[in-house]
Design an enzyme around this catalytic site. Structure first.
Site, PDB file in Angstrom:
ATOM      1  N   LYS A 147      -0.417   9.102   1.415  1.00 49.55           N
ATOM      2  CA  LYS A 147      -1.464   8.174   1.839  1.00 49.55           C
ATOM      3  C   LYS A 147      -0.910   6.968   2.595  1.00 49.55           C
ATOM      4  CE  LYS A 147      -4.433   9.598  -1.993  1.00 49.55           C
ATOM      5  NZ  LYS A 147      -5.301   9.191  -3.112  1.00 49.55           N
ATOM      6  N   ARG A 169     -10.780   7.862 -12.049  1.00 50.48           N
ATOM      7  CA  ARG A 169     -11.619   8.610 -11.118  1.00 50.48           C
ATOM      8  C   ARG A 169     -12.405   9.674 -11.873  1.00 50.48           C
ATOM      9  NH1 ARG A 169      -9.702   8.151  -5.912  1.00 50.48           N
ATOM     10  NH2 ARG A 169     -11.739   8.981  -5.331  1.00 50.48           N
TER      11      ARG A 169
END
Length: 279
Positions: free
Chosen positions: A52, A267
């Site tokens: 990322k 998450r």
């Protein structure tokens, strides 16, 4: 937060627009003014990603490092004819703008935006796990498995840990565990090496399609339709369909059992309560 394929796709767009040129670099917002001044008018050599993290290499050993974080956005767009001379108007809080008269790339809301040297690039990458989208000399899966096999954390936690595998986000973790019938709460140290190799190989196979199409593909029938459309020279329309992701309470596409939900590693995690029982 964007998953790794998004950063690799963005790096490709930046290269297509600016590689080999010396674009104008500014900070309309002002928060990156010093960094922009260092890069302005210098040769942009290449853009690339690891997990990322996004890197844009300029001449003289300077690299722009960007981490989009949760809210960062970076769009690379062609400049309309009417704005070729003055550049398109700035909309919103633009931390960084790269432009050359034909394209403009506006960065908003990144978690990190810095000019770094080669040593810092190496340090940032060394902190990450192997990236399924990077070329592999045959050691990447082993490197990730060493950390997985020593950990009592769940597979769901480990797949989201960027120091274990770089670039995998919530959708890929849910879907790849479903594809291999692995219970997401199973401890990493209980996973066999052969099972991990299957997961790794699947990520290596699936994630490049995210780069190519801009959409995460994890269902085999969707992938087959996409490949067929490309084979006919068509632009595929990829549906946003998944096996378990965001399908709480719905039937599993494989066995019909109820898809479950739990928050893991901050998450939303989704899995089948029946066919993912390999604990």
């Amino acid at each position: 937060m964007p998953e790794g394929h998004t950063l690799h796709r963005l790096a490709g767009a930046l290269d297509a627009a600016f590689a080999g040129a010396a674009p104008h670099v500014t900070s309309p917002q002002g928060r990156f003014a010093e960094g922009a001044a260092l890069l302005d008018g210098t040769l942009l050599e290449r853009s690339w990603a690891h997990g990322k993290l996004l890197f844009v290499d300029f001449e003289e050993g300077r690299t722009l490092y960007v981490h989009l974080g949760l809210i960062g956005k970076w769009f690379v767009l062609p400049v309309a004819e009417a704005h070729r001379e003055t550049g398109p108007p700035v909309v919103g809080e633009v931390r960084l703008r790269i432009e050359d008269g034909s394209h403009v790339a506006d960065l908003r809301g990144p978690m990190a935006c810095q000019v770094v040297d080669e040593q810092e690039v190496d340090r940032l990458v060394a902190r990450q796990g192997p990236d399924p989208l990077q070329p592999d000399d045959g050691t990447a899966a082993d490197a990730a498995y060493r950390r997985i096999s020593r950990s009592g954390k769940s597979l769901a936690e480990l797949l989201m840990d960027q120091t274990v595998v770089a670039g995998v986000g919530n959708i890929y973790r849910c879907e790849v565990l479903w594809r291999h019938r692995l219970h997401p709460l199973r401890p990493g140290r209980s996973l066999k090496r052969a099972s991990w190799q299957l997961v790794w190989d699947d990520l290596v196979r699936l994630m490049p399609w995210g780069v190519r199409t801009g959409t995460i593909i994890t269902l085999d029938d969707v992938l087959e339709d996409t490949v067929a459309a490309l084979g006919r020279g068509e632009t595929p329309v990829v549906p946003r369909e998944f096996a378990v992701y965001q399908r709480t309470g719905m039937p599993c596409l494989r066995c019909g059992a109820t898809v479950r939900h739990k928050v893991v590693a901050g998450r939303n995690l989704f899995w089948c309560g029946n066919c993912q029982r390999r604990t």
